[in-house]
Write a protein that holds these residues in place. Structure first.
Motif, mmCIF file in Angstrom:
data_model
loop_
_atom_site.group_PDB
_atom_site.id
_atom_site.type_symbol
_atom_site.label_atom_id
_atom_site.label_comp_id
_atom_site.label_asym_id
_atom_site.label_seq_id
_atom_site.Cartn_x
_atom_site.Cartn_y
_atom_site.Cartn_z
ATOM 1 N N GLY A 99 51.764 45.012 35.720
ATOM 2 C CA GLY A 99 51.402 44.452 37.013
ATOM 3 C C GLY A 99 51.628 45.461 38.133
ATOM 4 N N PHE A 100 51.017 45.190 39.290
ATOM 5 C CA PHE A 100 51.092 46.115 40.422
ATOM 6 C C PHE A 100 51.387 45.337 41.702
ATOM 7 N N GLY A 101 52.623 45.393 42.145
ATOM 8 C CA GLY A 101 52.999 44.793 43.422
ATOM 9 C C GLY A 101 53.019 45.870 44.484
ATOM 10 N N VAL A 102 52.183 45.733 45.495
ATOM 11 C CA VAL A 102 52.025 46.811 46.469
ATOM 12 C C VAL A 102 52.324 46.309 47.875
ATOM 13 N N ASP A 122 42.172 43.045 42.498
ATOM 14 C CA ASP A 122 42.395 42.002 41.507
ATOM 15 C C ASP A 122 41.283 42.003 40.470
ATOM 16 N N HIS A 123 40.035 42.216 40.923
ATOM 17 C CA HIS A 123 38.930 42.352 39.968
ATOM 18 C C HIS A 123 39.131 43.562 39.062
ATOM 19 N N LEU A 124 39.425 44.715 39.647
ATOM 20 C CA LEU A 124 39.495 45.957 38.883
ATOM 21 C C LEU A 124 40.669 45.992 37.911
ATOM 22 N N THR A 125 41.725 45.251 38.203
ATOM 23 C CA THR A 125 42.890 45.209 37.313
ATOM 24 C C THR A 125 42.853 44.035 36.343
ATOM 25 N N GLY A 126 41.844 43.203 36.430
ATOM 26 C CA GLY A 126 41.806 42.019 35.585
ATOM 27 C C GLY A 126 42.858 40.997 35.957
ATOM 28 N N GLY A 127 43.179 40.914 37.260
ATOM 29 C CA GLY A 127 44.143 39.915 37.709
ATOM 30 C C GLY A 127 45.586 40.353 37.588
ATOM 31 N N ARG A 128 45.865 41.634 37.848
ATOM 32 C CA ARG A 128 47.240 42.136 37.684
ATOM 33 C C ARG A 128 47.842 42.630 38.995
ATOM 34 N N VAL A 129 47.328 42.194 40.130
ATOM 35 C CA VAL A 129 47.793 42.740 41.394
ATOM 36 C C VAL A 129 48.617 41.715 42.175
#
Length: 457
Positions: A99-102, A122-129
């Motif tokens: 996941g990516f918390g920014v 969110d699109h580019l990470t497949g929902g991991r942001v």
């Protein structure tokens, strides 16, 4: 005991929380401008089954020390610092679950543009942001954005509440579920009757717009927040899904977490509906003696002026004129309230001098430093988590990537052997992995109300 969660705590800069350690011969922090470093780190963190990486950011230099930015420049105290959002697609491309918390400050953003950036990620990470919501604490950032100084501390949260209402409307209300058809036969990509113009009119923001991005896997990214002041706690209790706390001891963190749990109940949410991550640094090795030797080696590279420069920015106090044996006393200002309390009145049993505080923050920042064999550190951190009622740690580093490599190869297996850490990732989006539920926010979170109530459009 519940399983522990783990984020890597990092920043797109040569010095994050350990000033001077960029000079260590095994440290790669000076490679922060290169994509290769970040790809290597992302793969390492995923190998260690980290829930995510928590990317910090600031929008101005630390110019409190000495009244200017010279010390920050000379000692690389979070300067230079690059945009953290641009790292995420690259790291996502070499991982599947991380996941990516920014961190993004809403004080200097427009919700219309920010909503699109996060939906795209969110699109580019497949929902991991995820989004770490901050209101900023540096006057230098306010001046860079055209203001004389930042808004007052509590006023920033009033504006933040309004901002969140506007951005929830864009993420949750503008596009109905099912609006995207992608019907090649009819030549119809989306149903115009199910895409809505959002209107928002307040003293702080006027907006008439439809969201430019179609709904992403999570719609609203996972929401992180770090406020510990009364205003910050109220904001976190209403909006946050994950809360970041930092402090040097259980005496500081335990009551802070308890106040957050109480605030969640007052806001109509379950006390365990938020995951709490505490800042910590782990210095570990196969034996206790090796770990202490490693810490001593690290401390030989510490930059005291860099530490005081960071402290000055966090607390809003110019320490350049202080003697190292001078006591730190609480000052009510518009910088970080929790940071100020960490070294003044949060722990009545501790009376910090400037020198003691600078020595403490020089390795990993304001959190505790756990030192010992992997078994000792695993046990100590688990006990610390249990005592404070946190859910996991934002793990800072002393030497990059060595600190994280040690955590992955030594600390994580010890937790797994104790049943305190996952052995594989759960399926789904970042929200699904963290909470074992669907991809999107549900009631009673306020964002869900915008999506469910089309009559409010």
């Amino acid at each position: 005991m519940k399983q522990l969660r783990l984020n890597a705590f990092a920043m797109n800069t040569p010095v994050h929380q350990s000033p001077g350690l960029w000079r260590h011969p095994r440290d790669r922090s000076v490679e922060f401008n290169t994509i290769g470093l970040w790809l290597d780190l992302a793969k390492l963190w995923e190998r260690g089954l980290f829930d995510g990486v928590f990317l910090a950011d600031v929008l101005g230099p630390y110019d409190v020390y000495g009244g200017n930015a010279r010390a920050a420049i000379a000692h690389a105290a979070q300067l230079p610092t690059n945009d953290p959002l641009l790292l995420i697609p690259a790291m996502a491309a070499v991982t599947q679950n991380l996941g990516f918390g920014v961190t993004v400050s809403l004080s200097y953003e427009n919700p219309y543009q920010l909503a699109r950036r996060f939906s795209t990620l969110d699109h580019l990470t497949g929902g991991r942001v995820g989004w770490n919501i901050v209101t900023s604490y540096l006057d230098s950032a306010a001046r860079a954005m055209g203001a004389d100084r930042q808004r007052g501390h509590d006023d920033r949260y009033v504006v933040a509440e309004d901002f969140m209402t506007a951005i929830y409307k864009l993420w949750e209300q503008s596009w109905e579920d099912g609006a995207v058809l992608a019907d090649k036969a009819r030549g119809l990509y989306a149903d115009p009757d199910r895409v809505h113009v959002i209107r928002h009119d307040s003293p702080y923001l006027q907006m008439e717009a439809l969201h430019l991005a179609e709904p992403s896997p999570q719609r609203t990214p996972v929401l992180y927040q770090a406020g510990s002041s009364p205003a910050g706690l109220a904001f976190a209790a209403r909006h946050a899904e994950c809360v970041f706390v930092s402090g040097p001891s259980t005496a500081v963190i335990k009551p802070r977490v308890a106040r957050l749990r109480q605030a969640l109940v007052a806001a109509g949410r379950a006390p365990d509906s938020v995951k709490v991550f505490a800042l910590a640094t782990a210095i570990t090795a196969p034996t206790e003696a090796e770990a202490h030797d490693k810490l001593a080696d690290y401390r030989s590279y510490v930059d005291p002026v860099g530490a005081l420069t960071l402290m000055g920015g966090w607390l809003g106090v110019d320490f350049s004129g202080y003697a190292l044996d001078q006591k730190i006393r609480y000052i009510d200002n518009d910088a970080g309230r929790a940071a100020m309390e960490n070294f003044t009145r949060a722990d009545p049993g501790r009376d910090w001098t400037v020198g003691q505080a600078a020595e403490h923050v020089a390795i990993g920042g304001a959190g505790p430093v756990f030192v010992g064999s992997a078994s000792q550190v695993a046990e100590s951190m688990a006990a610390w988590a249990a005592e404070t009622d946190i859910d996991g740690f934002n793990l800072a580093y002393a030497v990059l990537p060595e600190s994280f490599t040690d955590a992955v190869d030594l600390l994580v297996p010890e937790w797994q052997a104790r049943g305190l850490y996952k052995t594989e990732y759960a399926q789904g989006t970042l929200r699904g992995k963290l909470f074992g539920q669907g991809a999107r926010l549900a009631a009673p979170h306020p964002a869900a109300g915008f999506r469910m109530s089309q009559s409010a459009i």
